[in-house]
Design a protein around this motif. Structure first.
Motif, PDB file in Angstrom:
ATOM      1  N   ARG A 106       0.819  -1.217   0.000  1.00 38.47           N
ATOM      2  CA  ARG A 106       0.000   0.000   0.000  1.00 38.47           C
ATOM      3  C   ARG A 106       0.852   1.266   0.000  1.00 38.47           C
ATOM      4  O   ARG A 106       0.447   2.301  -0.534  1.00 38.47           O
ATOM      5  CB  ARG A 106      -0.949   0.015   1.201  1.00 38.47           C
ATOM      6  CG  ARG A 106      -2.029  -1.054   1.154  1.00 38.47           C
ATOM      7  CD  ARG A 106      -2.983  -0.920   2.336  1.00 38.47           C
ATOM      8  NE  ARG A 106      -3.763   0.313   2.256  1.00 38.47           N
ATOM      9  CZ  ARG A 106      -4.925   0.433   1.617  1.00 38.47           C
ATOM     10  NH1 ARG A 106      -5.423  -0.618   0.959  1.00 38.47           N
ATOM     11  NH2 ARG A 106      -5.574   1.567   1.605  1.00 38.47           N
ATOM     12  N   GLY A 107       2.037   1.207   0.578  1.00 39.66           N
ATOM     13  CA  GLY A 107       2.890   2.377   0.637  1.00 39.66           C
ATOM     14  C   GLY A 107       3.749   2.588  -0.591  1.00 39.66           C
ATOM     15  O   GLY A 107       4.529   3.554  -0.654  1.00 39.66           O
ATOM     16  N   ALA A 124      -5.153  -0.122 -10.966  1.00 37.52           N
ATOM     17  CA  ALA A 124      -4.005  -0.465 -10.126  1.00 37.52           C
ATOM     18  C   ALA A 124      -4.220  -0.009  -8.694  1.00 37.52           C
ATOM     19  O   ALA A 124      -3.928  -0.739  -7.736  1.00 37.52           O
ATOM     20  CB  ALA A 124      -2.734   0.151 -10.697  1.00 37.52           C
ATOM     21  N   HIS A 125      -4.735   1.211  -8.517  1.00 37.77           N
ATOM     22  CA  HIS A 125      -4.995   1.690  -7.155  1.00 37.77           C
ATOM     23  C   HIS A 125      -6.085   0.858  -6.490  1.00 37.77           C
ATOM     24  O   HIS A 125      -5.976   0.514  -5.303  1.00 37.77           O
ATOM     25  CB  HIS A 125      -5.410   3.158  -7.172  1.00 37.77           C
ATOM     26  CG  HIS A 125      -5.901   3.636  -5.840  1.00 37.77           C
ATOM     27  ND1 HIS A 125      -5.064   3.758  -4.747  1.00 37.77           N
ATOM     28  CD2 HIS A 125      -7.151   3.954  -5.409  1.00 37.77           C
ATOM     29  CE1 HIS A 125      -5.775   4.161  -3.709  1.00 37.77           C
ATOM     30  NE2 HIS A 125      -7.036   4.281  -4.083  1.00 37.77           N
ATOM     31  N   GLN A 126      -7.130   0.524  -7.225  1.00 37.72           N
ATOM     32  CA  GLN A 126      -8.207  -0.276  -6.645  1.00 37.72           C
ATOM     33  C   GLN A 126      -7.702  -1.645  -6.210  1.00 37.72           C
ATOM     34  O   GLN A 126      -8.146  -2.187  -5.194  1.00 37.72           O
ATOM     35  CB  GLN A 126      -9.339  -0.427  -7.667  1.00 37.72           C
ATOM     36  CG  GLN A 126     -10.124   0.860  -7.910  1.00 37.72           C
ATOM     37  CD  GLN A 126     -11.148   0.726  -9.021  1.00 37.72           C
ATOM     38  OE1 GLN A 126     -11.053  -0.167  -9.881  1.00 37.72           O
ATOM     39  NE2 GLN A 126     -12.129   1.605  -9.038  1.00 37.72           N
ATOM     40  N   ARG A 127      -6.760  -2.201  -6.931  1.00 40.65           N
ATOM     41  CA  ARG A 127      -6.243  -3.524  -6.579  1.00 40.65           C
ATOM     42  C   ARG A 127      -5.248  -3.461  -5.423  1.00 40.65           C
ATOM     43  O   ARG A 127      -5.323  -4.265  -4.495  1.00 40.65           O
ATOM     44  CB  ARG A 127      -5.559  -4.187  -7.777  1.00 40.65           C
ATOM     45  CG  ARG A 127      -5.000  -5.568  -7.416  1.00 40.65           C
ATOM     46  CD  ARG A 127      -4.159  -6.198  -8.496  1.00 40.65           C
ATOM     47  NE  ARG A 127      -4.933  -6.669  -9.620  1.00 40.65           N
ATOM     48  CZ  ARG A 127      -4.525  -7.658 -10.443  1.00 40.65           C
ATOM     49  NH1 ARG A 127      -3.365  -8.267 -10.208  1.00 40.65           N
ATOM     50  NH2 ARG A 127      -5.248  -8.018 -11.460  1.00 40.65           N
ATOM     51  N   HIS A 157      -4.413   9.614  -4.565  1.00 38.40           N
ATOM     52  CA  HIS A 157      -3.607   8.423  -4.850  1.00 38.40           C
ATOM     53  C   HIS A 157      -3.300   8.235  -6.337  1.00 38.40           C
ATOM     54  O   HIS A 157      -2.347   7.522  -6.670  1.00 38.40           O
ATOM     55  CB  HIS A 157      -4.331   7.167  -4.345  1.00 38.40           C
ATOM     56  CG  HIS A 157      -4.680   7.219  -2.899  1.00 38.40           C
ATOM     57  ND1 HIS A 157      -3.763   6.956  -1.901  1.00 38.40           N
ATOM     58  CD2 HIS A 157      -5.845   7.513  -2.270  1.00 38.40           C
ATOM     59  CE1 HIS A 157      -4.358   7.084  -0.720  1.00 38.40           C
ATOM     60  NE2 HIS A 157      -5.612   7.416  -0.918  1.00 38.40           N
ATOM     61  N   VAL A 158      -4.100   8.822  -7.202  1.00 38.38           N
ATOM     62  CA  VAL A 158      -3.957   8.639  -8.649  1.00 38.38           C
ATOM     63  C   VAL A 158      -3.793  10.001  -9.301  1.00 38.38           C
ATOM     64  O   VAL A 158      -4.650  10.870  -9.148  1.00 38.38           O
ATOM     65  CB  VAL A 158      -5.183   7.907  -9.234  1.00 38.38           C
ATOM     66  CG1 VAL A 158      -5.074   7.828 -10.762  1.00 38.38           C
ATOM     67  CG2 VAL A 158      -5.329   6.518  -8.635  1.00 38.38           C
ATOM     68  N   ARG A 159      -2.688  10.183 -10.036  1.00 41.19           N
ATOM     69  CA  ARG A 159      -2.426  11.484 -10.650  1.00 41.19           C
ATOM     70  C   ARG A 159      -1.742  11.308 -11.991  1.00 41.19           C
ATOM     71  O   ARG A 159      -0.852  10.476 -12.153  1.00 41.19           O
ATOM     72  CB  ARG A 159      -1.526  12.321  -9.735  1.00 41.19           C
ATOM     73  CG  ARG A 159      -1.081  13.650 -10.372  1.00 41.19           C
ATOM     74  CD  ARG A 159      -0.339  14.529  -9.403  1.00 41.19           C
ATOM     75  NE  ARG A 159       0.856  13.894  -8.865  1.00 41.19           N
ATOM     76  CZ  ARG A 159       1.806  14.561  -8.189  1.00 41.19           C
ATOM     77  NH1 ARG A 159       1.653  15.858  -7.952  1.00 41.19           N
ATOM     78  NH2 ARG A 159       2.864  13.928  -7.731  1.00 41.19           N
TER      79      ARG A 159
END
Length: 301
Positions: A106-107, A124-127, A157-159
């Motif tokens: 997660r980090g 990818a973030h959801q997983r 988290h997503v950019r």
């Protein structure tokens, strides 16, 4: 390798461009051409498929077609079902890429080089629950991706950023994993893999899914030349990928020929209302062996 974008290279923002991201000056005329190409791209085959569930991709699909879910071609809902099936296959392709990223915490930070409208970053973030950074030359794509991240509540988290993937704004060793999903044909592979090798931590995983011409065919076929002209790109050979990885401390752990798995997607797409005119070149080049669709996963050593 092109230099990373600096603050002095940033041009006018929102008021002049209608976007919410900074637009760096292209390092070369070709980069400017590619940025303009994708800024103006609005093909229904990308947008309508993304409208199915809000995940907007810029790649193709893999897997068998679920013909039972499509039903009768004369049914008034058939085209809607066909679009949903094409989208299912392209999301399956993204899932297959994510399957090969290795252990992700997660980090960690992941990097999507050539992120398009951001569908794979969200997946990818959801997983994994980690941060995902994307780069693209297209300000319109980056703005779209960031707007979707805000709508989904994952903007922390997503950019997506507008920059050259050959000079990414990340620290050396920052990324646990990185990938190119059908975007490596726009750059020199030695420069690209040198930059991925820089941003990846030692032991980090790099994955690409790409079309490449088959060296056993001898030279790029007429179909490959048509694909290059259609997308204004320069498709590399499979041999070039492996050589450039070896030269940049990326050691392949898996090479998967996805050509048989992607043919059903193309054959289904060729029957839809979303045809772009390039379907014949993909189908024929895959069938005659001059073009291949591959996944390569490599570890940074």
């Amino acid at each position: 390798m092109d230099s990373p974008v600096t603050s002095t290279q940033l041009s006018t923002v929102a008021a002049a461009t209608g976007t919410s991201v900074f637009i760096p000056s292209p390092a070369t005329p070709y980069q400017g051409d590619i940025a303009r190409y994708w800024d103006h791209e609005a093909r229904p085959v990308n947008l309508r498929l993304g409208d199915v569930d809000g995940l907007y991709h810029h790649h193709y699909g893999i897997g068998d077609v679920d013909h039972d879910s499509l039903g009768d071609t004369e049914d008034s809902t058939y085209e809607k079902k066909l679009i949903a099936e094409l989208h299912r296959l392209e999301s399956a392709q993204a899932e297959f890429l994510l399957d090969h990223l290795g252990p992700v915490e997660r980090g960690d930070t992941l990097v999507d080089a050539g992120c398009g409208r951001g569908g794979s970053m969200v997946m990818a973030h959801q997983r994994f629950g980690c941060a995902v950074e994307g780069v693209t030359l297209s300000a319109k794509q980056a703005d779209f991706a960031n707007q979707r991240a805000r709508e989904l509540g994952v903007e922390d988290h997503v950019r997506a950023r507008v920059c050259n993937m050959l000079g990414m704004p990340f620290e050396t060793g920052q990324a646990a994993a990185s990938w190119n999903n059908e975007s490596s044909m726009y750059v020199d592979l030695h420069d690209l893999f040198g930059e991925h090798s820089r941003v990846l931590a030692v032991g980090g995983r790099y994955v690409t899914i790409t079309g490449c011409w088959n060296p056993r065919y001898g030279q790029p076929s007429k179909w490959v030349s048509q694909i290059n002209a259609h997308f204004e790109c320069n498709i590399h050979s499979r041999r070039e990928y492996l050589r450039a990885m070896a030269d940049n401390r990326l050691v392949p752990q898996a090479v998967v020929d996805l050509t048989p798995a992607t043919l059903p997607y193309w054959e289904l797409r060729a029957t839809s209302s979303l045809v772009t005119g390039i379907e014949e070149a993909f189908i024929n080049s895959y069938k005659d062996g001059s073009f291949q669709y591959v996944l390569i996963a490599a570890d940074r050593v």
